[in-house]
Scaffold this motif. Structure first.
Motif, PDB file in Angstrom:
ATOM      1  N   CYS A 169       0.842  -1.200   0.000  1.00 31.56           N
ATOM      2  CA  CYS A 169       0.000   0.000   0.000  1.00 31.56           C
ATOM      3  C   CYS A 169       0.876   1.248   0.000  1.00 31.56           C
ATOM      4  CB  CYS A 169      -0.914   0.016   1.214  1.00 31.56           C
ATOM      5  SG  CYS A 169      -1.777   1.592   1.387  1.00 31.56           S
TER       6      CYS A 169
ATOM      7  N   GLY B  80      -0.056   4.063   0.895  1.00 32.24           N
ATOM      8  CA  GLY B  80      -0.413   4.904   2.034  1.00 32.24           C
ATOM      9  C   GLY B  80       0.231   4.412   3.314  1.00 32.24           C
ATOM     10  N   CYS B  81      -0.068   3.165   3.708  1.00 31.91           N
ATOM     11  CA  CYS B  81       0.380   2.670   5.015  1.00 31.91           C
ATOM     12  C   CYS B  81       1.517   1.666   4.916  1.00 31.91           C
ATOM     13  CB  CYS B  81      -0.794   2.055   5.786  1.00 31.91           C
ATOM     14  SG  CYS B  81      -1.438   0.553   5.018  1.00 31.91           S
TER      15      CYS B  81
ATOM     16  N   CYS C  19      -6.997   0.650  -0.223  1.00 30.23           N
ATOM     17  CA  CYS C  19      -6.386  -0.115   0.857  1.00 30.23           C
ATOM     18  C   CYS C  19      -7.413  -0.415   1.953  1.00 30.23           C
ATOM     19  CB  CYS C  19      -5.208   0.653   1.443  1.00 30.23           C
ATOM     20  SG  CYS C  19      -4.525  -0.145   2.900  1.00 30.23           S
TER      21      CYS C  19
ATOM     22  N   ASN D 240      -6.870  -1.212   4.864  1.00 28.57           N
ATOM     23  CA  ASN D 240      -6.371  -0.741   6.160  1.00 28.57           C
ATOM     24  C   ASN D 240      -6.472   0.778   6.309  1.00 28.57           C
ATOM     25  OD1 ASN D 240      -4.983  -0.879   8.703  1.00 28.57           O
ATOM     26  ND2 ASN D 240      -3.144  -0.179   7.627  1.00 28.57           N
ATOM     27  N   CYS D 241      -5.912   1.532   5.336  1.00 22.21           N
ATOM     28  CA  CYS D 241      -5.825   2.995   5.514  1.00 22.21           C
ATOM     29  C   CYS D 241      -6.693   3.766   4.520  1.00 22.21           C
ATOM     30  CB  CYS D 241      -4.376   3.457   5.401  1.00 22.21           C
ATOM     31  SG  CYS D 241      -3.757   3.450   3.721  1.00 22.21           S
TER      32      CYS D 241
ATOM     33  N   HIS E 293      -6.298   4.265   1.437  1.00 26.40           N
ATOM     34  CA  HIS E 293      -5.572   4.942   0.358  1.00 26.40           C
ATOM     35  C   HIS E 293      -6.129   4.499  -0.994  1.00 26.40           C
ATOM     36  CE1 HIS E 293      -2.060   6.998  -1.435  1.00 26.40           C
ATOM     37  NE2 HIS E 293      -2.159   6.058  -2.361  1.00 26.40           N
TER      38      HIS E 293
HETATM   39 ZN   LIG Z   1      -2.916   1.364   3.293  1.00 23.28          ZN
END
Ligand SMILES: [Zn+2]
Lengths: 323, 286
Positions: free
Chosen positions: B32, B34-35, B51, B53-54, B56
């Protein structure tokens, strides 16, 4: 003496030599008339050679010359009763753009244009002719009035580009430019645009959608500055001269690419050599333009504008069924 | 003061080592942006390149966009076979085009066509940033102009997804003129009552943000998208000042009143459907 550019040094040197000899002839008993005549013939030839074979980079230098006449110079020479109006009614007034109403040969017009400074102090006030959103919105406000009161719009283009600043972005530089493009596309009055110096990218175009687009011979119009292109392409801004050639930014190039209508000639050496003569050249082309456009009704005007822009660009349509 | 300096410094994200990068198997896994978390590529594809998770939003190809948006089998492409003529004879340009054609399987940086979104017929232009950074030259301008004209004659809405670094330098002033050309087409379309929706995705800058991207009846953006006129580096050089981290993001533009709404990719189809529905009900008898 106007500030000399690099490529015209030989002309300037020869001219000062002639002046020297003339002074000598006057102040002493030596008669140098025949030498002077010889040199003057040579000067004439040299001037023709140099000014007749300007490369794109030479023209960039002329277009950026600090003495090059500005929008306000031409307004004074071409129009009567000009009154400048200020402000966008939203944020402030931007002196990088001038805007107002006037008469052209007795008929009312609206004028908008980028405005560079004449000296350092003036340039700070004018932000070197690089507008913020409020400048474009001021111009738009006046152009809308032109549309309402059925006055032709005359636009003078002369900017390195829209100002790349933080505040400009926060106030919507993109939207201000985009809005002007789309509004100018739809105005039901004739719009004549004249590039008088540098036509720098979107910041120039924001005053540049019109029915006729003309360029002064030595002005430039480009998607990016030669320095910017060189930095992006070759990571070397000193290759600007090369970029100026590749980008095809001269009036002759734009005429060939069918982007502009007329090339307005300049006095030998550039507009700054004879501002009045330059204004008279603009006058001829501008009056012809307005006379031609006046004959169209609103529908025809918009249809012609659409046809003009629709044809801009070059591409290849491959026949998928061939092969 | 000195302590502040040190504590600030610690906040900088650590750059993953070369070794860590090499540890990710090409193709199967994806990190990712982003993270930095590592995901199965399949999983990210299924999640519209967002993503889990984050949140993105990663680059989305025109093809993926079409699949995610249009009713199955409803999309038909227009003007697929228009290619650049290298009008200025610009050095190295043709090689670059050829490389990107191979890489993306596209002829240029925009795909246009029509299809239905939950039954609502629309004309669409989807830019693809993988092709020459989505830059706009004659081909992009022509295809968008034709798509808008098609929308006008068919009296259907026009939706554009922008992803572009701006005008294409290698076509010089002709690229610049595509900004005016598309503007004239949009004016014709909007004056005839046409609905135009612009969705700015990462990145939308320069000549594209300063033309059609900013003049929709609605201007939207995807989360985190970079949107602005001038580049960050040029602005920093001009004003001799460091710009805030969130400068020119979609959220920044929303805060400064430049956008109608930021719409996550997962809500795009639903939001567009609602807007299309409200607009199609316009003028009907109650
Ligand atoms: Zn992410």
């Amino acid at each position: 003496m106007k500030q000399a550019l690099d490529f015209e040094k030989p002309v300037i040197d020869l001219r000062s030599k002639i002046d020297e000899l003339k002074k000598l002839t006057k102040d002493s008993d030596i008669d140098l008339t025949s030498e002077i005549t010889t040199l003057e013939t040579r000067l004439e030839k040299l001037e023709k050679d140099i000014y007749g074979n300007l490369n794109p980079w030479d023209r960039v230098q002329i277009a950026r010359h600090s003495d090059r006449p500005t929008t306000l110079d031409y307004i004074e020479l071409l129009f009567t009763d000009f009154i400048e109006f200020y402000g966008d009614r939203l944020f402030g007034d931007d002196e990088a753009i001038v805007s107002g109403i006037a008469k052209y040969k007795g008929n009312p017009v609206t004028i908008v244009g980028h405005q560079r400074g004449k000296n350092t102090k003036d340039n700070i006030t004018r932000n070197f002719g690089m507008p913020h959103p409020e400048g474009y919105r001021k111009a738009l406000r006046h152009m809308k009035q032109a549309n309402k009161f059925n006055r032709p719009i005359i636009s003078f283009i002369d900017t390195k580009g829209a100002y790349p600043g933080k505040a400009a972005e926060e106030r919507g530089q993109s939207e201000a430019i985009a809005r002007n493009l789309i509004e100018m596309a739809g105005f039901k009055v004739p719009i004549v645009c004249i590039v008088i110096g540098e036509g720098g990218s979107g910041g120039a175009l924001a005053l540049g959608v019109g029915d006729h687009i003309h360029m002064l011979e030595n002005s430039t119009y480009s998607v990016i500055s030669p320095e910017g292109a060189a930095a992006l392409l070759w990571k070397d801004s000193t290759k600007a001269k090369q970029a100026a050639e590749s980008l095809k930014i001269s009036s002759y190039d734009l005429k060939q690419l069918n982007v502009i209508d007329e090339i307005i000639p300049e006095p030998r050496g550039g507009a700054h050599r004879d501002v009045k003569l330059q204004a008279s050249y603009i006058d001829q082309v501008l009056s012809d333009s307005l006379a031609t456009l006046k004959q169209l009704n609103q529908e025809e005007l918009l249809e012609q504008r659409w046809e003009k822009y629709k044809s801009m660009g070059e591409y290849i349509e491959i026949d998928a069924n061939e092969e | 003061m000195l302590k502040d300096f040190f504590s600030k410094k610690k906040k900088y994200a650590s750059i993953p080592s070369e070794k860590a990068k090499q540890d990710i198997p090409e193709g199967l896994m994806q990190k990712c942006e982003g993270c930095q978390k590592i995901y199965y590529r399949k999983e990210m594809n299924k999640n519209l390149q967002v993503c889990p998770n984050c949140d993105h939003h990663h680059q989305f190809s025109a093809e993926e966009r079409i699949t995610s948006l249009f009713d199955e089998g409803s999309f038909s492409e227009w003007d697929k076979d228009i290619i650049s003529a290298n009008p200025l004879g610009f050095p190295d340009y043709e090689d670059k085009l050829e490389k990107d054609r191979k890489k993306t399987n596209l002829n240029d940086a925009v795909v246009t066509g029509k299809g239905t979104i939950n039954g609502f017929e629309v004309a669409v232009a989807i830019m693809d940033a993988r092709f020459r950074m989505g830059s706009m030259g004659s081909v992009v301008g022509e295809k968008i102009t034709r798509a808008i004209e098609n929308a006008r004659t068919a009296s259907i809405p026009f939706i554009i997804f922008t992803a572009s670094g701006g005008a294409r330098m290698q076509e010089g002033v002709l690229s610049l003129m595509q900004m005016s050309k598309t503007s004239v087409a949009i004016d014709r379309f909007q004056s005839s009552g046409g609905l135009m929706i612009s969705i700015m995705t990462n990145p939308t800058t320069g000549g594209v943000s300063a033309s059609f991207a900013s003049v929709g009846d609605y201007n939207f953006a995807e989360p985190g998208a970079l949107i602005g006129f001038a580049g960050r580096r040029i602005i920093e050089q001009t004003i001799r000042e460091k710009l805030p981290e969130d400068f020119q993001t979609a959220e920044f533009q929303l805060k400064h009143g430049q956008l109608d709404k930021v719409i996550p990719r997962h809500q795009m189809k639903e939001t567009l459907t609602t807007i299309l529905d409200i607009h199609s009900s316009r003028g009907k008898d109650n």
